[in-house]
Design a protein around this motif. Sequence first.
Motif, mmCIF file in Angstrom:
data_model
loop_
_atom_site.group_PDB
_atom_site.id
_atom_site.type_symbol
_atom_site.label_atom_id
_atom_site.label_comp_id
_atom_site.label_asym_id
_atom_site.label_seq_id
_atom_site.Cartn_x
_atom_site.Cartn_y
_atom_site.Cartn_z
ATOM 1 N N GLY A 1 0.811 -1.195 0.000
ATOM 2 C CA GLY A 1 0.000 0.000 0.000
ATOM 3 C C GLY A 1 0.850 1.254 0.000
ATOM 4 O O GLY A 1 2.074 1.178 -0.094
ATOM 5 N N PRO A 2 0.234 2.441 0.107
ATOM 6 C CA PRO A 2 -1.215 2.627 0.251
ATOM 7 C C PRO A 2 -2.010 2.385 -1.025
ATOM 8 O O PRO A 2 -3.224 2.270 -0.994
ATOM 9 N N LEU A 3 -1.342 2.311 -2.179
ATOM 10 C CA LEU A 3 -2.033 2.044 -3.430
ATOM 11 C C LEU A 3 -2.116 0.550 -3.670
ATOM 12 O O LEU A 3 -1.305 -0.232 -3.158
ATOM 13 N N ASN A 4 -3.085 0.132 -4.479
ATOM 14 C CA ASN A 4 -3.021 -1.182 -5.095
ATOM 15 C C ASN A 4 -1.976 -1.123 -6.203
ATOM 16 O O ASN A 4 -1.873 -0.119 -6.911
ATOM 17 N N PHE A 5 -1.207 -2.180 -6.362
ATOM 18 C CA PHE A 5 -0.258 -2.256 -7.467
ATOM 19 C C PHE A 5 -0.582 -3.477 -8.309
ATOM 20 O O PHE A 5 -0.679 -4.589 -7.796
ATOM 21 N N LEU A 6 -0.762 -3.242 -9.627
ATOM 22 C CA LEU A 6 -1.231 -4.291 -10.525
ATOM 23 C C LEU A 6 -0.328 -4.404 -11.750
ATOM 24 O O LEU A 6 0.330 -3.449 -12.147
ATOM 25 N N GLY A 7 -0.348 -5.597 -12.361
ATOM 26 C CA GLY A 7 0.340 -5.816 -13.628
ATOM 27 C C GLY A 7 1.831 -5.628 -13.578
ATOM 28 O O GLY A 7 2.385 -4.930 -14.426
ATOM 29 N N PRO A 8 2.550 -6.235 -12.608
ATOM 30 C CA PRO A 8 4.000 -6.021 -12.531
ATOM 31 C C PRO A 8 4.702 -6.480 -13.805
ATOM 32 O O PRO A 8 4.428 -7.562 -14.322
ATOM 33 N N THR A 9 5.615 -5.651 -14.306
ATOM 34 C CA THR A 9 6.349 -5.947 -15.539
ATOM 35 C C THR A 9 7.799 -5.519 -15.357
ATOM 36 O O THR A 9 8.071 -4.320 -15.228
ATOM 37 N N PRO A 10 8.756 -6.452 -15.311
ATOM 38 C CA PRO A 10 10.155 -6.069 -15.122
ATOM 39 C C PRO A 10 10.698 -5.326 -16.343
ATOM 40 O O PRO A 10 10.311 -5.596 -17.489
ATOM 41 N N SER A 11 11.590 -4.376 -16.088
ATOM 42 C CA SER A 11 12.323 -3.767 -17.192
ATOM 43 C C SER A 11 13.264 -4.818 -17.775
ATOM 44 O O SER A 11 13.595 -5.813 -17.122
ATOM 45 N N GLN A 12 13.715 -4.613 -19.003
ATOM 46 C CA GLN A 12 14.558 -5.618 -19.645
ATOM 47 C C GLN A 12 15.930 -5.710 -18.993
ATOM 48 O O GLN A 12 16.582 -6.749 -19.062
ATOM 49 N N ASN A 13 16.376 -4.636 -18.331
ATOM 50 C CA ASN A 13 17.648 -4.728 -17.617
ATOM 51 C C ASN A 13 17.469 -5.260 -16.192
ATOM 52 O O ASN A 13 18.452 -5.443 -15.467
ATOM 53 N N GLY A 14 16.219 -5.530 -15.802
ATOM 54 C CA GLY A 14 15.940 -6.155 -14.523
ATOM 55 C C GLY A 14 16.030 -5.260 -13.311
ATOM 56 O O GLY A 14 15.815 -5.716 -12.189
ATOM 57 N N LYS A 15 16.324 -3.982 -13.476
ATOM 58 C CA LYS A 15 16.531 -3.109 -12.330
ATOM 59 C C LYS A 15 15.238 -2.523 -11.776
ATOM 60 O O LYS A 15 15.208 -2.065 -10.635
ATOM 61 N N ARG A 16 14.190 -2.506 -12.598
ATOM 62 C CA ARG A 16 12.945 -1.876 -12.155
ATOM 63 C C ARG A 16 11.749 -2.757 -12.475
ATOM 64 O O ARG A 16 11.809 -3.637 -13.341
ATOM 65 N N LEU A 17 10.687 -2.510 -11.759
ATOM 66 C CA LEU A 17 9.386 -3.098 -12.056
ATOM 67 C C LEU A 17 8.435 -1.970 -12.423
ATOM 68 O O LEU A 17 8.328 -0.977 -11.699
ATOM 69 N N PHE A 18 7.765 -2.114 -13.549
ATOM 70 C CA PHE A 18 6.699 -1.189 -13.898
ATOM 71 C C PHE A 18 5.378 -1.802 -13.445
ATOM 72 O O PHE A 18 5.155 -3.014 -13.587
ATOM 73 N N ALA A 19 4.508 -0.984 -12.884
ATOM 74 C CA ALA A 19 3.222 -1.477 -12.395
ATOM 75 C C ALA A 19 2.219 -0.337 -12.393
ATOM 76 O O ALA A 19 2.589 0.845 -12.404
ATOM 77 N N ILE A 20 0.947 -0.693 -12.381
ATOM 78 C CA ILE A 20 -0.133 0.286 -12.318
ATOM 79 C C ILE A 20 -0.505 0.501 -10.860
ATOM 80 O O ILE A 20 -0.897 -0.436 -10.162
ATOM 81 N N GLN B 1 -2.992 2.051 -8.150
ATOM 82 C CA GLN B 1 -4.429 2.302 -8.216
ATOM 83 C C GLN B 1 -4.998 2.563 -6.833
ATOM 84 O O GLN B 1 -4.669 1.875 -5.859
ATOM 85 N N ARG B 2 -5.832 3.584 -6.740
ATOM 86 C CA ARG B 2 -6.664 3.797 -5.553
ATOM 87 C C ARG B 2 -8.088 3.963 -6.039
ATOM 88 O O ARG B 2 -8.413 4.915 -6.750
ATOM 89 N N SER B 3 -8.952 3.023 -5.705
ATOM 90 C CA SER B 3 -10.309 3.003 -6.253
ATOM 91 C C SER B 3 -11.271 3.853 -5.413
ATOM 92 O O SER B 3 -11.251 3.798 -4.184
ATOM 93 N N ARG B 4 -12.088 4.624 -6.113
ATOM 94 C CA ARG B 4 -13.166 5.384 -5.476
ATOM 95 C C ARG B 4 -14.121 5.841 -6.557
ATOM 96 O O ARG B 4 -13.759 5.971 -7.721
ATOM 97 N N GLY B 5 -15.378 6.035 -6.164
ATOM 98 C CA GLY B 5 -16.378 6.502 -7.108
ATOM 99 C C GLY B 5 -17.252 7.588 -6.509
ATOM 100 O O GLY B 5 -17.214 7.851 -5.301
ATOM 101 N N GLU B 6 -18.040 8.216 -7.350
ATOM 102 C CA GLU B 6 -18.996 9.246 -6.919
ATOM 103 C C GLU B 6 -20.362 8.888 -7.498
ATOM 104 O O GLU B 6 -20.522 8.774 -8.714
ATOM 105 N N LEU B 7 -21.339 8.679 -6.619
ATOM 106 C CA LEU B 7 -22.683 8.326 -7.056
ATOM 107 C C LEU B 7 -23.334 9.520 -7.759
ATOM 108 O O LEU B 7 -23.373 10.622 -7.209
ATOM 109 N N MET B 8 -23.861 9.276 -8.973
ATOM 110 C CA MET B 8 -24.418 10.345 -9.802
ATOM 111 C C MET B 8 -25.867 10.014 -10.183
ATOM 112 O O MET B 8 -26.229 8.844 -10.367
#
Length: 745
Positions: A445-464, A466-473
């Motif tokens: 946390g505090p975010l959700n982290f989704l879709g981990p994808t390593p960089s090709q040199n292996g030094k980093r992980l790319f991920a989405i 996310q903090r979910s919330r909505g507004e009723l309309m």
Amino acid sequence: MYNFCACVALVLPLPRAALPTDTNRRGLVRFDVYELDLENGELRKQGRPVRLQPQPFKVLAKLVSEPGRLVTREELQHHVWDDTFVDFERGLNFCIRQIRAVLADDVETPRFIETVPRRGYRFIAPLELVDRELEPRLATSAVTTTDQGSLAPLDSVGESADFSRIGPVYSATVRPRRWLAALAVLGCLAITGIIAESRLPSAPKVLNYLQITRDGAMKTSAVCCPALASDDSRVYFSEMKSGRWTLAQVSAQGGEVVPLSTSLHNGGIGDIFPAGRGLLATSAEMDGPLWVVPLPGGSAQRLADLLAHDATVSPDGKKLVYASGQTLYVANADGGDPRPLAKLKGTIFRPRWSIDQKVIRFTLHDPGAELDSLWEISSTGTNLRPLFSGQQNDGSEQCCGVWTPDGKFFVYQSTYQGQTNIWALPEDRGLFHWRSSNPVQLTAGPLNFLGPTPSQNGKRLFAIGQRSRGELMRYDPAARQFVSYLGGISAEGLDFSPDGQWVVYVSYPDGRLWRSRADGKEQQPLTPPEITASLPRWAPDGHSIVFTGSRSGGPWKSFVISAQGGIPEPLVPGESPEFDSVWSPDGKTLAFAESVLSPSAGIHLIDFATRRVSRLSGSDDMFSPRWSPDGRFLAVVTTDSLNLRLFDFSSQKWRTLVRNQHVSYPSWSRDGSYVYFRSLLEDSTPFFRVRVRDQLIERVAEVPISGNTAFSVSGSWSGLAPDDSLLFLRDTSFEEIYALEVRWP
């Protein structure tokens, strides 16, 4: 140079010794029907292992190690997280909830863990320490050899030992002193490797987070695993723009999001070809064509005549693995020579090759339990098995895994009670790699982290992130626009009591069932946190509510609960799933559907008094039942969401109201003259209504581009207020791509 005597002490056999077993070090502790194995890091119930993730295990071990004493939240923070970048409060609460779930403990009447509000926790159950002979370990009484080959205490030998007396090793027939010396040499080599290994970090750790997109667009789909791809200079992904999934790119260091210049205008990322030769892209529809998109851009080319919803490229770029329906296939990189590897009971997502191309792992969506899990199979189609046995005991889900470029770790996302984090499973088992085989949690946390994808040199992980919330309309017909409703609460699935005085709803994203006054006052939760709720419906008598729910990650069932709260009662016994139950107007019968992904999807009717279940004739490949106010009709949607059909109970016949148009969440008008629905595949996701008597379709309203709909476990909800005004949950979530700098062992 390492001390020779210390090396010898490691390789000579030592007498076995019974070490004291205590809860602060290593041993076996029993309480109630549970055993906590502190040495092996395992919790067992009546002798059977119980899955408990590493951080909750550390918390439990700390509490058990000091029974009866208040362990403060600050102590637990330093003991479990140290200096790790986490939302500590949320992380600790998650750990305590998971511990209570596996121990069947109750926060109000605890048997094991007592909460001291705002201070900490105390373990209150009686403990039994079990004596057990442990493996010997070096202590101050360890021994070594002297020059004469006799034994002497280790501390009697000085640091300046004479290494010149170590003779060469010739054969197994050398004298005992030389044999011991040979073992000493080997021991020194071994300890050198071990010490060198020990200088490396024992587990991977996220050191830094860099946000690299800031455009606010949705980047995850509700029906598929999120996927990213990178050639180290740029990150490629798909995001929602103007109601369509658009391929986009951003610098790996962060910056402006730029649409990818391509002829494919509604698709997703499957994988990237080696050396950045292009992207393997999927179509927006389920099991559509596969495409090759050249980089940095250009006209997309159809990949043979393959139909799939997800695919990946082998590390050498010569093979494909793709998923179509419930079957996993392998083919040449040009789409030639396709052949099935396995057919499973579920939908396959995000297949990925191992670095040596001997194993393929993938996510399997179970349509019955509505859960995701990780599986693996050899590239020859043998040894099909789940990656984690018994992984669903705690209700967690795992998906979307991929190997690091060196093949030493398999990283994936795991979701538990609405929180999604990235984990790493060690894969390397070299001579000096003595790391634990248990998964390691990388984010908390505090975010959700989704879709981990390593960089090709292996030094980093790319991920989405996310903090979910909505507004009723609510749609205001006079102003011809959507406005906040009930204070803009983050809630969906609204249903109003027959007298119009009360409303039930599901809070988003945690999925808890609530009841309040129709004006939003007197809010009261009806279900406990361990039950994820969806799609509530008031009974016609106003005394009870039926809803779809999952208890601690179990199968989705229909539950009935009192409108005043209480214990939810399953509508149908057993483990068979039921979705989207609705009452008949007289309250005597309910209709429910199977999962839309189930091969036998259809509509069932249940007599509420006798609980007898029957299948509605002709309802194959249908879901989302809705009873008309007069009880004469049942409106349903076909599983492809492209047709709205009507069953007439008086004539026992079917007819089609809407044909070849996307239909989402049908809702009857109060007088039964219209069925309202929403089309999610059109720009601005418009609302329509169809008149029952003559099938006339009218466009009622449109959602502004900036008002994208929130997605939950039940999809993109919409409904009607008591005056037939339109309702939906606007997505106000945060969803951006991050680069995580990781220190790997």
